[in-house]
Design an enzyme around this catalytic site. Structure first.
Site, PDB file in Angstrom:
ATOM      1  N   ARG A  71       0.803  -1.267  -0.032  1.00 53.01           N
ATOM      2  CA  ARG A  71      -0.022  -0.082  -0.145  1.00 53.01           C
ATOM      3  C   ARG A  71       0.778   1.179   0.009  1.00 53.01           C
ATOM      4  O   ARG A  71       2.349   1.133   0.224  1.00 53.01           O
ATOM      5  CB  ARG A  71      -1.115  -0.118   1.148  1.00 53.01           C
ATOM      6  CG  ARG A  71      -0.745  -0.593   2.490  1.00 53.01           C
ATOM      7  CD  ARG A  71       0.319   0.011   3.324  1.00 53.01           C
ATOM      8  NE  ARG A  71      -0.043   1.424   3.428  1.00 53.01           N
ATOM      9  CZ  ARG A  71       1.069   2.510   3.731  1.00 53.01           C
ATOM     10  NH1 ARG A  71       2.511   1.925   3.840  1.00 53.01           N
ATOM     11  NH2 ARG A  71       0.919   3.669   3.664  1.00 53.01           N
ATOM     12  N   GLY A  72       0.177   2.353  -0.119  1.00 52.92           N
ATOM     13  CA  GLY A  72       1.009   3.624  -0.189  1.00 52.92           C
ATOM     14  C   GLY A  72       1.175   4.122  -1.554  1.00 52.92           C
ATOM     15  O   GLY A  72       1.276   3.124  -2.579  1.00 52.92           O
ATOM     16  N   ALA A  73       0.983   5.327  -1.942  1.00 54.61           N
ATOM     17  CA  ALA A  73       0.642   5.320  -3.654  1.00 54.61           C
ATOM     18  C   ALA A  73       1.954   5.265  -4.489  1.00 54.61           C
ATOM     19  O   ALA A  73       1.492   4.260  -5.291  1.00 54.61           O
ATOM     20  CB  ALA A  73       0.231   7.106  -3.732  1.00 54.61           C
ATOM     21  N   ARG A 108      -7.244  -0.350  -7.144  1.00 49.73           N
ATOM     22  CA  ARG A 108      -7.114   0.742  -6.118  1.00 49.73           C
ATOM     23  C   ARG A 108      -7.430   2.047  -7.011  1.00 49.73           C
ATOM     24  O   ARG A 108      -6.656   2.353  -7.618  1.00 49.73           O
ATOM     25  CB  ARG A 108      -6.012   0.614  -5.013  1.00 49.73           C
ATOM     26  CG  ARG A 108      -6.089  -0.341  -4.095  1.00 49.73           C
ATOM     27  CD  ARG A 108      -5.288   0.013  -2.810  1.00 49.73           C
ATOM     28  NE  ARG A 108      -5.936   0.900  -2.019  1.00 49.73           N
ATOM     29  CZ  ARG A 108      -5.175   1.487  -0.872  1.00 49.73           C
ATOM     30  NH1 ARG A 108      -3.912   1.355  -0.686  1.00 49.73           N
ATOM     31  NH2 ARG A 108      -5.857   2.472  -0.202  1.00 49.73           N
ATOM     32  N   GLN A 224      -2.397   2.958   9.900  1.00 53.80           N
ATOM     33  CA  GLN A 224      -1.041   2.877   9.264  1.00 53.80           C
ATOM     34  C   GLN A 224      -0.091   3.756  10.146  1.00 53.80           C
ATOM     35  O   GLN A 224       1.022   3.444   9.967  1.00 53.80           O
ATOM     36  CB  GLN A 224      -1.139   3.375   7.906  1.00 53.80           C
ATOM     37  CG  GLN A 224      -2.171   2.281   6.828  1.00 53.80           C
ATOM     38  CD  GLN A 224      -3.376   2.984   6.600  1.00 53.80           C
ATOM     39  OE1 GLN A 224      -4.101   3.409   7.551  1.00 53.80           O
ATOM     40  NE2 GLN A 224      -3.884   2.812   5.432  1.00 53.80           N
ATOM     41  N   ASP A 265      -1.634  10.862  -2.206  1.00 55.54           N
ATOM     42  CA  ASP A 265      -2.195   9.919  -3.206  1.00 55.54           C
ATOM     43  C   ASP A 265      -2.350  10.547  -4.407  1.00 55.54           C
ATOM     44  O   ASP A 265      -2.216   9.832  -5.431  1.00 55.54           O
ATOM     45  CB  ASP A 265      -3.446   9.377  -2.644  1.00 55.54           C
ATOM     46  CG  ASP A 265      -2.943   8.370  -1.384  1.00 55.54           C
ATOM     47  OD1 ASP A 265      -2.438   7.228  -1.743  1.00 55.54           O
ATOM     48  OD2 ASP A 265      -2.965   8.805  -0.498  1.00 55.54           O
ATOM     49  N   ASN A 275      -5.187  12.798   0.320  1.00 52.56           N
ATOM     50  CA  ASN A 275      -4.413  11.804   1.088  1.00 52.56           C
ATOM     51  C   ASN A 275      -5.523  11.191   1.974  1.00 52.56           C
ATOM     52  O   ASN A 275      -6.795  11.653   1.963  1.00 52.56           O
ATOM     53  CB  ASN A 275      -3.333  12.799   1.614  1.00 52.56           C
ATOM     54  CG  ASN A 275      -2.180  11.958   2.458  1.00 52.56           C
ATOM     55  OD1 ASN A 275      -1.603  10.946   1.832  1.00 52.56           O
ATOM     56  ND2 ASN A 275      -2.112  12.208   3.682  1.00 52.56           N
ATOM     57  N   LYS A 276      -4.681  10.303   2.893  1.00 50.21           N
ATOM     58  CA  LYS A 276      -5.643   9.382   3.580  1.00 50.21           C
ATOM     59  C   LYS A 276      -6.511  10.094   4.556  1.00 50.21           C
ATOM     60  O   LYS A 276      -6.351  11.416   4.871  1.00 50.21           O
ATOM     61  CB  LYS A 276      -4.426   8.936   4.618  1.00 50.21           C
ATOM     62  CG  LYS A 276      -4.990   7.832   5.589  1.00 50.21           C
ATOM     63  CD  LYS A 276      -5.970   6.887   5.239  1.00 50.21           C
ATOM     64  CE  LYS A 276      -5.262   5.960   4.104  1.00 50.21           C
ATOM     65  NZ  LYS A 276      -5.982   5.235   3.360  1.00 50.21           N
TER      66      LYS A 276
HETATM   67  O1  MRU Z   1      -4.482   3.478   1.932  1.00 45.95           O
HETATM   68  P1  MRU Z   1      -2.939   3.763   1.968  1.00 45.95           P
HETATM   69  O2  MRU Z   1      -2.264   2.978   3.145  1.00 45.95           O
HETATM   70  O3  MRU Z   1      -2.400   3.133   0.593  1.00 45.95           O
HETATM   71  O4  MRU Z   1      -2.875   4.985   2.065  1.00 45.95           O
HETATM   72  C1  MRU Z   1      -1.558   5.956   1.870  1.00 45.95           C
HETATM   73  C2  MRU Z   1      -1.463   7.199   2.077  1.00 45.95           C
HETATM   74  O5  MRU Z   1      -2.514   7.596   2.179  1.00 45.95           O
HETATM   75  C3  MRU Z   1      -0.138   7.897   2.091  1.00 45.95           C
HETATM   76  O6  MRU Z   1      -0.321   8.901   2.947  1.00 45.95           O
HETATM   77  C4  MRU Z   1       0.167   8.332   0.653  1.00 45.95           C
HETATM   78  O7  MRU Z   1      -0.063   6.902  -0.127  1.00 45.95           O
HETATM   79  C5  MRU Z   1       1.388   8.817   0.654  1.00 45.95           C
HETATM   80  S1  MRU Z   1       2.523   7.374   0.331  1.00 45.95           S
HETATM   81  C6  MRU Z   1       3.954   8.236   0.160  1.00 45.95           C
END
Ligand code: MRU
Length: 381
Positions: A71-73, A108, A224, A265, A275-276
């Site tokens: 996970r993470g963009a 996603r 997270q 993201d 973002n999250k």
């Molecule tokens: O749902 P996730 O855990 O994939 O979400 C991640 C985030 O929101 C991060 O802040 C974002 O991807 C930046 S990652 C460098």
């Protein structure tokens, strides 16, 4: 012993139990180009268990992305690129290439890095005859991973300059020299191939000797922050404190937060930041308390096709992520418990939009700019 940035550029920043890793890598035990596999760290088990998974099919990669083992963009962009390579070794036909792209794009929807990586893979592969696709796909996926590391290292360097300036100003104004930084979710090395985005400047500043402390939002529903960011910072020996998602505004009012850095993201042309979920509330609180709010985003996280944040599709995830909390029992086993009354429904939008007007600056690989100056920094778009 602290290391300088050039040393770290060579070896990477991600160290788990004193061993260097990336969050995704090619399984070196495979000799044959048509029988390769990829390894990942299963992030759903952290911080309690460190387990590596071997993925050898497109379907396994799609499942890993959807269940958030990766996970993470930036990392899901890299994972999608490797997913295309795995798919090509199964079947390199046009029909399968098309199916692969559609399946990965649906896995996603919010982080633009996934679409960026799939489109980049398609643009290389569509022009080739099927028999040349496998080798090209593996090479391009590896390139995407190496580029991600380089972009994040550049963000570390740009962000370090910013943190040095803020730290100097902070020391002039207060009696303490500790810079208190708040972050949300996980935008560290686990969310990228290495280094991270929001945490990259923090790692660089720590190595440069700046005294800092990180407030880590737990980041419900999947936690997270509590599970991944706290674990990363511990591996690195950086002082941090996990807080509930609702505590940040209060700490800001008390003067205990000097700046906020989050990842993204997707960033739109006008500098709106997706973002999250919960990021927007932190930005509002920071704005009200005159605290600088920075977003660290490499160029593949910028979507030049859309202008405003409200155009972004926000991923709606399962109600179960709100209902259940996973953790470790006293005997060490992992367990999930339901915190909702029987019959109550839950809603789970995974991301939100922070309008550009609440963002002090965006830290990119090319420099730090106001959201309104993004296009000047990237004139080719
Ligand atoms: O749902 P996730 O855990 O994939 O979400 C991640 C985030 O929101 C991060 O802040 C974002 O991807 C930046 S990652 C460098």
């Amino acid at each position: 012993m602290k290391k300088n940035l050039n040393q770290l550029k060579l070896q990477g920043i991600m160290q788990i139990n004193n061993e260097n890793y990336r969050s995704i890598w090619l399984d070196s035990s495979c000799g044959n180009m048509n029988d390769q596999a990829v390894k990942i760290i299963d992030q759903t088990l952290l911080p309690h268990r460190f387990e590596i998974r071997r993925l050898s099919t497109l379907q396994e990669m799609v499942t890993a992305i959807m269940t958030m083992q990766v996970r993470g963009a930036p990392l899901i962009g890299a994972a999608a690129a490797y997913g295309v390579a795995l798919a090509m070794q199964e079947d390199a036909s046009n029909i399968h290439l098309d199916y692969t792209a559609k399946t990965l794009l649906a896995s996603r929807p919010t982080a633009v890095n996934l679409r960026w990586a799939v489109q980049r893979m398609l643009s290389h592969l569509q022009a080739l005859p099927p028999e040349q696709r496998v080798a090209t796909a593996w090479a391009e996926a590896a390139l995407i991973c190496n580029e991600d590391v380089a972009l994040n290292q550049a963000i570390a360097q740009r962000g370090l300059t910013l943190l040095q300036a803020l730290s100097a100003r902070h020391q002039n104004r207060t009696s303490t020299n500790t810079l208190n930084i708040l972050t949300h979710c996980n935008a560290g090395w686990l969310a990228t191939v290495d280094w991270g985005t929001a945490l990259a400047p923090i790692y660089a500043a720590f190595e440069a000797g700046i005294t800092l402390h990180v407030w880590v939002d737990e980041t419900r529903p999947r936690n997270q922050g509590a599970s991944l960011t706290a674990w990363e910072l511990r591996q690195h020996g950086i002082a941090h404190t996990v807080i509930t998602d609702n505590a940040g505004g209060h700490l800001m009012q008390l003067g205990q937060v000097d700046m906020v850095i989050v990842g993204a993201d997707r960033v739109t042309k006008n500098g709106d930041v997706c973002n999250k979920i919960g990021t927007y509330l932190k930005a509002l609180a920071a704005f009200d308390n005159h605290i600088p709010f920075y977003v660290a985003a490499p160029s593949p996280s910028i979507d030049w096709n859309i202008t405003h944040g409200h155009e972004i599709e926000i991923e709606a995830r399962s109600e179960d992520e709100v209902a259940y909390i996973t953790g470790r029992l006293a005997d060490g086993t992992l367990a999930s418990v339901n915190v909702l009354p029987t019959g109550s429904r839950a809603a789970n939008p995974a991301f939100d939009i922070t309008p550009a007007r609440l963002v002090t600056g965006i830290i990119t690989e090319r420099g730090v700019c106001a959201p309104s100056d993004l296009a000047t920094l990237f004139p080719e778009n």
